[in-house]
Design a protein around this motif. Sequence first.
Motif, PDB file in Angstrom:
ATOM      1  N   ALA A  92      33.207  19.996  38.621  1.00 43.01           N
ATOM      2  CA  ALA A  92      33.730  20.187  39.970  1.00 43.01           C
ATOM      3  C   ALA A  92      32.639  20.749  40.876  1.00 43.01           C
ATOM      4  N   ASN A  93      32.577  20.236  42.078  1.00 44.45           N
ATOM      5  CA  ASN A  93      31.610  20.716  43.069  1.00 44.45           C
ATOM      6  C   ASN A  93      32.163  21.990  43.720  1.00 44.45           C
ATOM      7  N   ALA A  94      32.286  23.019  42.902  1.00 42.24           N
ATOM      8  CA  ALA A  94      32.892  24.279  43.358  1.00 42.24           C
ATOM      9  C   ALA A  94      32.451  25.405  42.441  1.00 42.24           C
ATOM     10  N   GLY A  95      32.531  26.633  42.951  1.00 43.36           N
ATOM     11  CA  GLY A  95      32.220  27.806  42.133  1.00 43.36           C
ATOM     12  C   GLY A  95      30.817  27.780  41.579  1.00 43.36           C
ATOM     13  N   GLY A  96      30.637  28.498  40.477  1.00 43.64           N
ATOM     14  CA  GLY A  96      29.317  28.594  39.879  1.00 43.64           C
ATOM     15  C   GLY A  96      28.834  27.301  39.260  1.00 43.64           C
ATOM     16  N   VAL A  97      29.750  26.402  38.912  1.00 42.69           N
ATOM     17  CA  VAL A  97      29.367  25.140  38.268  1.00 42.69           C
ATOM     18  C   VAL A  97      28.443  24.323  39.167  1.00 42.69           C
ATOM     19  N   LYS A  98      28.675  24.353  40.471  1.00 42.29           N
ATOM     20  CA  LYS A  98      27.857  23.542  41.383  1.00 42.29           C
ATOM     21  C   LYS A  98      26.406  24.016  41.424  1.00 42.29           C
ATOM     22  N   ASN A  99      26.144  25.254  40.968  1.00 44.35           N
ATOM     23  CA  ASN A  99      24.773  25.758  40.912  1.00 44.35           C
ATOM     24  C   ASN A  99      24.059  25.348  39.627  1.00 44.35           C
ATOM     25  N   LEU A 100      24.799  24.808  38.653  1.00 46.43           N
ATOM     26  CA  LEU A 100      24.213  24.441  37.366  1.00 46.43           C
ATOM     27  C   LEU A 100      23.911  22.956  37.241  1.00 46.43           C
ATOM     28  N   ILE A 101      24.696  22.128  37.917  1.00 45.58           N
ATOM     29  CA  ILE A 101      24.538  20.678  37.792  1.00 45.58           C
ATOM     30  C   ILE A 101      23.709  20.146  38.963  1.00 45.58           C
ATOM     31  N   LYS A 102      22.624  19.454  38.654  1.00 45.80           N
ATOM     32  CA  LYS A 102      21.845  18.770  39.684  1.00 45.80           C
ATOM     33  C   LYS A 102      22.421  17.361  39.823  1.00 45.80           C
ATOM     34  N   ASP A 103      23.176  17.165  40.896  1.00 42.79           N
ATOM     35  CA  ASP A 103      23.920  15.920  41.079  1.00 42.79           C
ATOM     36  C   ASP A 103      22.977  14.714  41.073  1.00 42.79           C
ATOM     37  N   GLY A 104      23.274  13.778  40.179  1.00 42.15           N
ATOM     38  CA  GLY A 104      22.442  12.587  40.080  1.00 42.15           C
ATOM     39  C   GLY A 104      21.203  12.760  39.232  1.00 42.15           C
ATOM     40  N   GLN A 105      21.032  13.936  38.612  1.00 40.79           N
ATOM     41  CA  GLN A 105      19.870  14.177  37.751  1.00 40.79           C
ATOM     42  C   GLN A 105      20.272  14.689  36.366  1.00 40.79           C
ATOM     43  N   THR A 106      21.135  15.684  36.326  1.00 39.65           N
ATOM     44  CA  THR A 106      21.600  16.220  35.036  1.00 39.65           C
ATOM     45  C   THR A 106      23.081  15.941  34.827  1.00 39.65           C
ATOM     46  N   GLY A 107      23.701  15.293  35.785  1.00 36.95           N
ATOM     47  CA  GLY A 107      25.124  14.999  35.717  1.00 36.95           C
ATOM     48  C   GLY A 107      25.639  14.649  37.102  1.00 36.95           C
ATOM     49  N   PHE A 108      26.944  14.834  37.291  1.00 30.95           N
ATOM     50  CA  PHE A 108      27.548  14.546  38.585  1.00 30.95           C
ATOM     51  C   PHE A 108      28.484  15.670  39.014  1.00 30.95           C
ATOM     52  N   LEU A 109      28.517  15.922  40.308  1.00 32.01           N
ATOM     53  CA  LEU A 109      29.469  16.857  40.904  1.00 32.01           C
ATOM     54  C   LEU A 109      30.550  16.047  41.613  1.00 32.01           C
ATOM     55  N   CYS A 110      31.801  16.402  41.361  1.00 34.27           N
ATOM     56  CA  CYS A 110      32.929  15.681  41.944  1.00 34.27           C
ATOM     57  C   CYS A 110      33.771  16.626  42.797  1.00 34.27           C
ATOM     58  N   GLU A 111      34.427  16.059  43.773  1.00 35.69           N
ATOM     59  CA  GLU A 111      35.349  16.849  44.581  1.00 35.69           C
ATOM     60  C   GLU A 111      36.420  17.442  43.677  1.00 35.69           C
ATOM     61  N   PRO A 112      36.680  18.752  43.768  1.00 31.37           N
ATOM     62  CA  PRO A 112      37.702  19.371  42.913  1.00 31.37           C
ATOM     63  C   PRO A 112      39.042  18.642  43.003  1.00 31.37           C
ATOM     64  N   LYS A 113      39.672  18.450  41.859  1.00 31.01           N
ATOM     65  CA  LYS A 113      41.004  17.843  41.739  1.00 31.01           C
ATOM     66  C   LYS A 113      41.031  16.345  42.035  1.00 31.01           C
ATOM     67  N   ASN A 114      39.871  15.761  42.314  1.00 34.95           N
ATOM     68  CA  ASN A 114      39.824  14.331  42.631  1.00 34.95           C
ATOM     69  C   ASN A 114      39.608  13.535  41.339  1.00 34.95           C
TER      70      ASN A 114
END
Length: 380
Positions: free
Chosen positions: A301-323
């Motif tokens: 989820a692109n929220a909280g502390g998780v968004k600071n750990l995942i490099k979107d498009g490089q180490t994984g993907f960030l998604c809109e919460p609940k989507n």
Amino acid sequence: MRIAIFSDTYAPEVNGVARTLKRYTAYLEKVGIDYKLFVPESSTPIPTVPQVERFSSIPFVLYPECRMALPNPLYINETLKAFKPTMIHVTTPFNLGLFGAHYGKKNNIPMIASYHTNFDDYLEYYHLQFMQKWIWKYMSWFHRPFEKVYVPSHTTKEKLVNYNVHPNIDIWGRGVNHLEFNPENKSNRIKEKYQIKEKNILLYVGRLSPEKDIRIVLETFFSLPEDIKKNTHLMIVGDGPLYKSLLSSKSNQITFTGFLEGKELAEVYASSDIFLFPSPTETFGNVVLEAQASGLPVIGANAGGVKNLIKDGQTGFLCEPKNADEFVRKTITLLAQDNFRQTFGKQAREFALEQTWERIFERLILSYKDTLLSKERFSA
């Protein structure tokens, strides 16, 4: 330096706060810093440790694994007088934390706090949104007397700044054991033990509770196109209040392992292909870092502390919460392209290698020393 620590959770409890504090106290012992820890009694019988004082407790309503201690003020006072702390560290703003803050103020001892849990985000999941305003008023009131407040991520810092919780907020990050969580732990034993015949394993590790949005994990799996789903197995590792109800979703392609730790947990991580973590309520996300250290791309989820750990498009993907639709699309992308997925996993491992506990605790102790010096200069 002699540190008195007040917390409402500690090992052998298995939540992120308890495990972080266990590593923290182990580091203090390693570098020869005296500490005294005041925590609730454990539900599991454990050996007595001289540095740890435990008190009778009751379960916390939103998080039964955390317990509200019933302090013995006279005993704590006498223990602290004998210990003579040079710093008070409070990790939770409840009964024990209140007592620690009161003692520090009364005796003019430098105090720091660490913020670990977004309780306000939990309210939506328990139909208690009306309490949000009062929670932040309480958080601001509680943290004001401290010299500094530590948070585990930049996103959490922004949140506390926004709510005017404290003027001096610093980052106390988290690390991961790169030897314990390692791609080399990949093993055929996991598929054999759990009778997994599918090529790919989609993994979730964490507490099975409403605020983790575990339903998104199941919805993502069931929404995969048939040609991809038939080659995919979903593993859900963890325990919690939703465990029994989630078992109704069990199928030949879904495995609920319950709580795992140690070697078996490390093998499950390394033997999986994608880590799915839709929780929007994390202040950090320890399991995300464990998955990355194990060489897994993470969809979170692109929220909280998780968004600071995942490099979107490089180490994984960030998604809109609940989507759920977005989680499905990103999961399809990684399951359908082996080379793409493997590249993400290698880059995730490289990122995790930079997050060492040793470096993080070294910075924390240096920050403590700065805080003590600033207090001394101010008092002078």
